[in-house]
Motif scaffolding. Sequence first.
Motif, short mmCIF file in Angstrom:
data_model
loop_
_atom_site.label_atom_id
_atom_site.label_comp_id
_atom_site.label_asym_id
_atom_site.label_seq_id
_atom_site.Cartn_x
_atom_site.Cartn_y
_atom_site.Cartn_z
N PRO A 2 20.76 41.57 16.14
CA PRO A 2 21.01 41.73 14.71
C PRO A 2 22.12 42.73 14.42
CG PRO A 2 18.67 41.85 15.18
CD PRO A 2 19.39 41.83 16.49
N GLY A 3 22.97 42.39 13.45
CA GLY A 3 24.02 43.29 13.01
C GLY A 3 25.28 43.25 13.85
N LYS A 4 25.32 42.43 14.89
CA LYS A 4 26.48 42.39 15.79
C LYS A 4 27.68 41.71 15.12
CE LYS A 4 27.30 43.27 20.22
NZ LYS A 4 27.60 44.60 20.64
N THR A 5 27.42 40.59 14.41
CA THR A 5 28.53 39.84 13.81
C THR A 5 28.52 39.86 12.30
OG1 THR A 5 27.25 37.80 13.89
CG2 THR A 5 28.67 38.28 15.79
N ARG A 6 27.48 40.37 11.69
CA ARG A 6 27.41 40.47 10.22
C ARG A 6 26.52 41.66 9.87
NH1 ARG A 6 23.74 35.35 8.32
NH2 ARG A 6 21.94 35.87 9.57
N PRO A 7 26.54 42.10 8.62
CA PRO A 7 25.76 43.29 8.25
C PRO A 7 24.27 43.14 8.55
CG PRO A 7 27.24 42.66 6.48
CD PRO A 7 27.28 41.56 7.50
N ALA A 38 12.55 38.87 1.63
CA ALA A 38 13.59 39.56 2.40
C ALA A 38 14.37 38.57 3.26
CB ALA A 38 12.98 40.66 3.26
N GLU A 39 13.66 37.65 3.90
CA GLU A 39 14.34 36.66 4.74
C GLU A 39 15.21 35.73 3.90
OE1 GLU A 39 11.08 35.03 6.98
OE2 GLU A 39 11.18 36.64 8.47
N ALA A 40 14.74 35.36 2.72
CA ALA A 40 15.54 34.52 1.83
C ALA A 40 16.79 35.27 1.36
CB ALA A 40 14.71 34.08 0.62
N MET A 41 16.64 36.56 1.07
CA MET A 41 17.79 37.38 0.67
C MET A 41 18.81 37.43 1.81
SD MET A 41 17.86 41.38 -0.44
CE MET A 41 17.24 41.90 1.15
N LYS A 43 19.43 35.15 4.04
CA LYS A 43 20.15 33.87 4.08
C LYS A 43 21.16 33.77 2.95
CE LYS A 43 16.43 31.41 6.37
NZ LYS A 43 15.29 30.52 6.21
N ILE A 44 20.76 34.14 1.75
CA ILE A 44 21.65 34.03 0.59
C ILE A 44 22.83 35.00 0.71
CG2 ILE A 44 21.78 34.49 -1.90
CD1 ILE A 44 18.87 33.43 -2.05
N ASP A 48 21.81 39.98 8.44
CA ASP A 48 20.75 39.97 9.43
C ASP A 48 19.67 40.91 8.90
OD1 ASP A 48 21.84 38.25 11.33
OD2 ASP A 48 23.00 39.87 12.24
N VAL A 49 18.51 40.38 8.62
CA VAL A 49 17.40 41.18 8.10
C VAL A 49 16.40 41.44 9.22
CG1 VAL A 49 15.49 41.26 6.46
CG2 VAL A 49 17.68 40.30 5.77
N VAL A 50 16.11 42.70 9.46
CA VAL A 50 15.13 43.11 10.46
C VAL A 50 13.99 43.79 9.71
CG1 VAL A 50 14.71 44.58 12.46
CG2 VAL A 50 16.94 43.46 12.17
#
Length: 160
Positions: A2-7, A38-41, A43-44, A48-50
Amino acid sequence: MPGKTRPRLVLANEPNWPPYAFINPQTGDIEGMATDMAEAMGKICDLDVVIGQTKWSECWADGSVGLGLLNGDFHACLTYTHTKGARDRQLDFSHAFLQDNKPAGLLVRLKEDGTPEIDGNHNLAGKKVVHISGWAPTEDGLAYVQNACTGEPFTGYTMV
């Protein structure tokens, strides 16, 4: 990773408030409405949500920001909480994804016949209200809500 290629957004949750947050007994994963939102947020917003497990006291403790949040162990905390009073003065909140269904978090004793000692139309005038630190509303939060039965504010009570 998570967070490697996007926030990456790291969120903490104490999963003991079903249906908002709970541990799935089959998978051991944190699930519930807060996780779903949180997971939907993620995606939108292309994040990457952890979601990690913590104690609520790491988010909010004894009238102040919890050390986990304050120290940056995670970016935010998930699940149900009141957002008025002391919390509103120290933290910033997203918009609610549900209407407030626990406006005052009040519990009253029952009489022997099973009816409440204080009926739902009471404004609490002359009553002592006990605040349980760390639970949903902060001590000053009762001043921000109205009696759902009457539409009137609670007044004239003593907070102990």
